[in-house]
Design an enzyme around this catalytic site. Structure first.
Site, mmCIF file in Angstrom:
data_model
loop_
_atom_site.group_PDB
_atom_site.id
_atom_site.type_symbol
_atom_site.label_atom_id
_atom_site.label_comp_id
_atom_site.label_asym_id
_atom_site.label_seq_id
_atom_site.Cartn_x
_atom_site.Cartn_y
_atom_site.Cartn_z
ATOM 1 N N PHE A 136 0.811 -1.224 0.000
ATOM 2 C CA PHE A 136 0.000 0.000 0.000
ATOM 3 C C PHE A 136 0.842 1.271 0.000
ATOM 4 O O PHE A 136 1.904 1.327 0.595
ATOM 5 C CB PHE A 136 -0.925 -0.007 1.220
ATOM 6 C CG PHE A 136 -1.769 -1.254 1.290
ATOM 7 C CD1 PHE A 136 -2.848 -1.414 0.427
ATOM 8 C CD2 PHE A 136 -1.463 -2.285 2.174
ATOM 9 C CE1 PHE A 136 -3.632 -2.566 0.464
ATOM 10 C CE2 PHE A 136 -2.233 -3.446 2.211
ATOM 11 C CZ PHE A 136 -3.322 -3.581 1.360
ATOM 12 N N MET A 137 0.325 2.288 -0.671
ATOM 13 C CA MET A 137 0.880 3.638 -0.620
ATOM 14 C C MET A 137 -0.257 4.539 -0.139
ATOM 15 O O MET A 137 -0.974 5.156 -0.934
ATOM 16 C CB MET A 137 1.422 4.022 -1.993
ATOM 17 C CG MET A 137 2.585 3.095 -2.394
ATOM 18 S SD MET A 137 3.119 3.246 -4.106
ATOM 19 C CE MET A 137 4.174 4.674 -3.962
ATOM 20 N N ASP A 138 -0.407 4.572 1.172
ATOM 21 C CA ASP A 138 -1.635 5.107 1.778
ATOM 22 C C ASP A 138 -1.916 6.561 1.421
ATOM 23 O O ASP A 138 -3.074 6.960 1.264
ATOM 24 C CB ASP A 138 -1.551 5.001 3.307
ATOM 25 C CG ASP A 138 -1.514 3.555 3.782
ATOM 26 O OD1 ASP A 138 -2.090 2.693 3.107
ATOM 27 O OD2 ASP A 138 -0.922 3.293 4.846
ATOM 28 N N ILE A 139 -0.859 7.362 1.340
ATOM 29 C CA ILE A 139 -1.068 8.794 1.097
ATOM 30 C C ILE A 139 -1.617 9.009 -0.306
ATOM 31 O O ILE A 139 -2.587 9.736 -0.503
ATOM 32 C CB ILE A 139 0.271 9.550 1.265
ATOM 33 C CG1 ILE A 139 0.797 9.385 2.679
ATOM 34 C CG2 ILE A 139 0.123 10.999 0.830
ATOM 35 C CD1 ILE A 139 0.386 10.442 3.636
ATOM 36 N N GLY A 140 -0.992 8.364 -1.283
ATOM 37 C CA GLY A 140 -1.395 8.581 -2.671
ATOM 38 C C GLY A 140 -2.632 7.794 -3.059
ATOM 39 O O GLY A 140 -3.372 8.204 -3.947
ATOM 40 N N GLY B 176 -5.056 8.753 1.071
ATOM 41 C CA GLY B 176 -4.945 10.069 1.726
ATOM 42 C C GLY B 176 -4.930 9.922 3.236
ATOM 43 O O GLY B 176 -5.792 9.251 3.811
ATOM 44 N N TYR C 124 -1.959 5.117 12.675
ATOM 45 C CA TYR C 124 -0.708 5.861 12.777
ATOM 46 C C TYR C 124 -0.948 7.114 13.618
ATOM 47 O O TYR C 124 -1.806 7.931 13.264
ATOM 48 C CB TYR C 124 -0.219 6.306 11.406
ATOM 49 C CG TYR C 124 0.117 5.178 10.459
ATOM 50 C CD1 TYR C 124 1.388 4.618 10.450
ATOM 51 C CD2 TYR C 124 -0.823 4.682 9.566
ATOM 52 C CE1 TYR C 124 1.708 3.592 9.573
ATOM 53 C CE2 TYR C 124 -0.513 3.650 8.688
ATOM 54 C CZ TYR C 124 0.749 3.112 8.700
ATOM 55 O OH TYR C 124 1.062 2.088 7.835
ATOM 56 N N ASP D 192 14.185 25.581 5.476
ATOM 57 C CA ASP D 192 14.794 26.848 5.047
ATOM 58 C C ASP D 192 15.517 27.388 6.273
ATOM 59 O O ASP D 192 14.976 28.215 7.014
ATOM 60 C CB ASP D 192 13.726 27.847 4.588
ATOM 61 C CG ASP D 192 13.249 27.575 3.165
ATOM 62 O OD1 ASP D 192 13.654 26.545 2.589
ATOM 63 O OD2 ASP D 192 12.468 28.380 2.646
ATOM 64 N N TYR E 84 -4.615 -0.446 10.332
ATOM 65 C CA TYR E 84 -3.539 0.197 11.083
ATOM 66 C C TYR E 84 -3.896 1.611 11.511
ATOM 67 O O TYR E 84 -4.595 2.320 10.798
ATOM 68 C CB TYR E 84 -2.254 0.242 10.250
ATOM 69 C CG TYR E 84 -1.249 -0.791 10.692
ATOM 70 C CD1 TYR E 84 -0.585 -0.635 11.905
ATOM 71 C CD2 TYR E 84 -0.977 -1.914 9.944
ATOM 72 C CE1 TYR E 84 0.329 -1.575 12.340
ATOM 73 C CE2 TYR E 84 -0.069 -2.868 10.369
ATOM 74 C CZ TYR E 84 0.585 -2.693 11.567
ATOM 75 O OH TYR E 84 1.479 -3.629 12.000
#
Lengths: 659, 659
Positions: free
Chosen positions: B316-320, B323, B408, B472, B406
């Site tokens: 899984f690529m949860d963010i993409g 979200g 987080y 920065d 899961y």
């Protein structure tokens, strides 16, 4: 004893020992003040008392055999406790008298010396506080030193001197010496901020005389601006209300009960806090199961990275040279521990052998930091949103060791999840070197550190705190397992074929002997486990605890550098050795001026079998410290540590009530 | 507009946008609910509204140029604030309509679509919650699936199905599909505890139809004993009083002020919490100095280590794909955050484009855990014992993302010492696989995980959470420096000769290009620094911040495995790239079914110059998870994270009032 006064005196002397024996809560209870005084009395009245300059350097219980302790504990936990006599209460003392080191074992019940042995090996026992204090005062009355101070235009009444251990650099004959370095307070409370550079001053400790003096050069005194490390910011602006009523802890003697944990808490001059026989409640069987038979800081190693004449020897082994308990500081409520914490005293023997109370050197409190113990939200049950969880409430046992300029905050944290977390926070004041330099040239290689204020370089150094962890995971026959995560290829011939080409799998390697028990942390992906190979969960998994490591660190000194020879164990972050009651001090028992002939790396050369044996794990918490300006005038805490986390020790998460 | 009703409607619609523009607290403010609805309205009323099946997948502000944001901020911080118009308020939306993906930029002031572009590359935007919900319900009415359930002797009304992303495995043509897996609740709230193994079910998302079905085999259902993850232990027994009155925080719009920190806090559906323009007060100049322009979780990668037909795709690529903001959970007072925390709402666009309120998805609180901020005791001032210190009080911003099984827990912690600590706690329920096996055979290689309860294996997997850190440091021209600690030999020719043979010294290497900005943490002793090469402290040290890394981790998958091709960045734990406003999502913007053609590892192939440039640091918090029985039925939190700590950024410890 017809004289009533003598009888009264004898009783007054004798009764406390009796009562202390009767009230013994655990065979590993630390010496009581009465016992310490009793030991002093026995030794003072022995032939040693007639020798010149009798000083006390180590006074502790003589640790009873593990099997006797376990038998005694087991007898107490029976439904109908059988009466087993606790192991004989014996003490170990190391004294110096007439220039020799004596190792004594004393029996407290019979008021006698059981064994008396002159130690003839290399190295010396910890320095007594009195010796350090006396050595610190010698320069102030030493004419050559006074001349040096006057010639620098300074006022001797504003000078503080601090004795430092000398290490060993290949000398074939050694004596007990200290190198004393002096600092100019000039009205500041920050003694370390203004070193008087260029002077070399040696004190012979046994004669308590200055035996060597040279004034090699002068460096400008660092300015006194902004060196005061005291701050009142929070005391002025903040109110902290912090009351946790978690499961609540009970202390009975030296036994602590909290939530699903039961452990013994003791304090001595060398290790400071020791946690013993830590056991956790099994929610299925309702029995306590052993995790950690004994744990404490075993040695520290703090080498500075400046090879010049005035600095090369600064390679401290605080536990063996000074003692962490001896250096334990009185804890400040609302600063060092929550104000609501329970504060406990410790007792140590002074240089004269007499009991000294160290007030409020341990605190115990339930911690709640706002963190989550566990949680989940389930949205896949139709028509319901099921949210649950628990806040993280743990129990913390804390001490602070202030060894000269540095302050180590040392935590043992017990969790209801079955974890024991060990935390080390470093704070305090840096060791600085006065220098001509006012502005940094942007390079670092030539100054051995970082310019942190005008004319003062904070010198690069390391901290290594090595923990003795006699884990007895559900019994004392354990094995050390490296569970390596290795990439596996999916064979093209897989049936049915898999679109995947790889995955990782766990390859467990059990360390057979001590040479296989050493680990450089971070070198490869592996879980480190201490398992009981004789026990499995109901499901068949090997019962164990995981060592979750902190920052990877190992000594960068050359193997052949003298300080490294003395602290050889710092080349590996994890060692596993066969249990041996006499092997507790990683840098050797006689660490002062030691030659690397005793200690962890030497014992492990025996390469003993460690599979399915009683084993000890040694873990080093460490930090390479290249200072920065923010570390001045006092550094904000930097944290590291490790965790012992159950791994198939329980049938399931012990936070749950079992069916 | 002679019709008063129409006028009223128009005003009711128009006014909130005006007011939101007027009340803009910061150019990076997240979209308001009114703005989200305005965007939906504009798009619905465009030609896209007439296409079939218009769904919304990404709605966020179109990030203004950094230079405009900085100019606006600078103008506000002048003693006499100049009036600078904030950057134009624009939004970015990605919608699907008629089977195509449209990328839109909208201008909110003019109520118009500024650009409209059909995306023709590989990969798809995040799935909407509505799509996931609809897909989860399809099997329950699908006759072949019902047959499978009935033939297993199960009751369809106790089945929950959960859609999973399908990944990409070399297919030359892809469509939007989900793989739906089903579980048997059987009265339990723990959906994941009883997987119905052996079934493969594919849903085409655009048509929302089942397009492939097979029932390959049966495995016994894991027993339902002890699967309930809910616990009331603490709620029953504990009272927590936790009120910290530290410096106190103020929130004005989305700007947070606390102690010496000032930062912008926003929330969106993809990243969840984003921290922007975090600046810290310089105690000398009394100016705020920038540290972090923008920081958020950029992507996660959670590959499971089971190559079999029903499991290989679980990477899984949860963010993409989903979200983290879209998965943000309502926080439970006294469990997820202290009850006294401030709880904040977030707003996202639903699949229909309309604003949805996500209640209490962020909490902000002052933390006091009993820890020490700094302390020292000085005994070397004659006649005095000087004890001082401060408790550690920090500010925490927290969210929880619950992605399926899961949870987080994601913390940003600000310290008065100048540190920003990022914490990740993992908890929740393991993904389990039903198996014939009841007892573990003690081997692990063949089952792809650990038997955690009868007939259920918790499958090995990894968690990688990659943070976007646009540092920065005191300005936007920075360099990335590896300060390597290297052993130096003391030459025998040293004059005066040194008894030491070695020490370590710091060798600084500035990364010139992106290929030099990659780091495998733990491979060698080095401090990682982001410095401003154009600025030095008064003493001449390079101004910088240190990245203190957590557990070393990198992906163990083969470079040529498809999931690894898609998440190529997980081979290194640290990357440094040249700033590019469009490069924020480490796994690529279109992560669902992506082919590794976009994302961090691809951008870094350009090998752009990164010395004295505007640079972005990418750090991965990660964990290889070989489960154990204690992780069942819910795992206690396991913690990792990293720290950004000032290193010669300040003239001295900023906790002190300066002279």
């Amino acid at each position: 004893m017809n004289n009533p006064l003598l009888l009264a005196l004898a009783l007054a002397f004798a009764l406390p020992f009796f009562s202390s024996l009767l009230s013994l809560s655990h065979p590993l209870d630390p010496l009581t003040p009465n016992e310490i005084n009793q030991i002093q009395h026995i030794i003072q009245n022995s032939n040693l008392g007639s020798l010149p300059n009798l000083t006390f350097h180590f006074v502790d219980i003589a640790e009873p055999d593990k099997s006797d302790v376990i038998r005694w504990l087991d007898s107490k936990s029976q439904p109908k406790p059988t009466k087993i006599k606790p192991p004989a209460r014996q003490a170990k003392a190391v004294v110096r008298a007439g220039g020799k080191t004596y190792e004594l074992v004393l029996d407290l019940a019979t008021n006698s010396i059981v064994s008396n042995h002159v130690y003839t090996g290399h190295g010396y026992p910890p320095l007594s506080f009195m010796e350090l204090f006396q050595a610190s005062k010698l320069p102030l009355k030493y004419s050559k030193f006074i001349d040096s101070i006057v010639s620098r235009g300074l006022n001797i009444s504003e000078v503080s001197c601090i004795p430092m251990t000398a290490g060993w650099y290949g000398e074939t004959v050694t004596t007990r010496i200290l190198r004393v370095n002096c600092f100019y307070r000039g009205g500041s409370v920050n003694v370390f901020a203004r070193p008087i550079e260029g002077i070399n001053l040696l004190v012979d400790v046994d004669t308590m005389r200055i035996t060597s003096y040279s004034d090699r050069f002068r460096a400008p005194l660092p300015k006194s601006e902004g060196t005061d490390f005291r701050s009142k910011k929070f005391a002025e602006n903040s109110i902290i209300t912090y009351n946790i009523s978690g499961p609540g802890f009970k202390i009975d003697g030296h036994n602590v009960r909290w939530a699903n944990w039961e452990f013994h808490l003791s304090f001595d001059a060398r290790a400071g806090v020791t946690i013993s026989t830590a056991s956790v409640l099994d929610p299925v069987t309702k029995n306590f199961r052993m995790v950690l038979y004994r744990g404490h800081v075993s040695e520290t190693f703090v080498p500075y990275m400046d090879p010049t004449t005035e600095w090369y020897y600064r390679t401290f082994m605080d536990i063996g040279e000074f003692g962490f308990g001896r250096s334990a500081d009185t804890l400040q409520p609302a600063i060092d521990c929550p104000a609501s914490a329970l504060f406990l005293d410790g007792y140590v023997a002074g240089g004269d052998g007499k009991a000294q109370k160290m007030a409020n050197v341990i605190c115990v409190f339930e911690r709640y930091s706002g963190d989550v113990g566990m949680r989940h939200t389930e949205i896949n049950v139709p028509g319901r949103v099921i949210r649950s969880g628990e806040p993280e409430i743990s129990l913390v046992v804390r001490m602070v060791a202030t060894v000269g300029n540095y302050d180590y905050i040392l935590d043992w944290e017990f969790k209801q999840s079955g974890s024991i977390k060990v935390g080390v926070d470093l704070t305090g004041i840096l060791e600085m070197k006065a220098t001509e330099q006012i502005y940094s040239d942007g390079k670092t290689g030539n100054t051995y550190g970082t310019l942190v204020t005008e004319n003062a370089v904070a010198v690069n150094h390391d901290h290594f705190l090595t923990y003795y962890l006699d884990l007895d995971v559900d019994g004392n026959r354990n094995s050390f397992v490296k569970a390596k995560l290795q990439t596996a290829r999916v064979p093209p011939s897989a049936n049915p074929p898999s679109p995947r080409r790889s995955y990782w799998t766990v390859v467990k390697e059990t360390a057979k002997t001590e040479s296989q028990g050493r680990v450089r942390v971070g070198a490869e992906p592996a879980e480190l486990l201490v398992v009981n190979p004789n026990k499995r969960t109901r499901l068949g998994n090997q019962i164990g605890y995981r060592l979750i490591t902190g920052q990877p660190v190992s000594s960068l000194l050359s193997d052949y550098d003298y300080p490294q020879i003395r602290a050889g164990y710092t080349k590996y972050q994890v060692w596993v050795t066969a249990y041996n009651k006499s092997e507790r001090w990683a840098g050797g028992f006689y660490a002062d001026r030691s030659r690397g002939e005793d200690g962890l790396s030497i014992w492990a050369w025996k390469n003993r079998a460690i599979e399915n044996r009683d084993i000890v794990v040694w873990y080093t918490v460490g930090l390479h410290h290249n200072p920065c300006q923010e570390d001045f005038p006092i550094m904000s805490t930097i944290h590291d540590g490790f965790e012992l986390r159950p791994a198939n020790f329980f049938e399931r998460n012990p936070m749950f009530k079992q069916d």
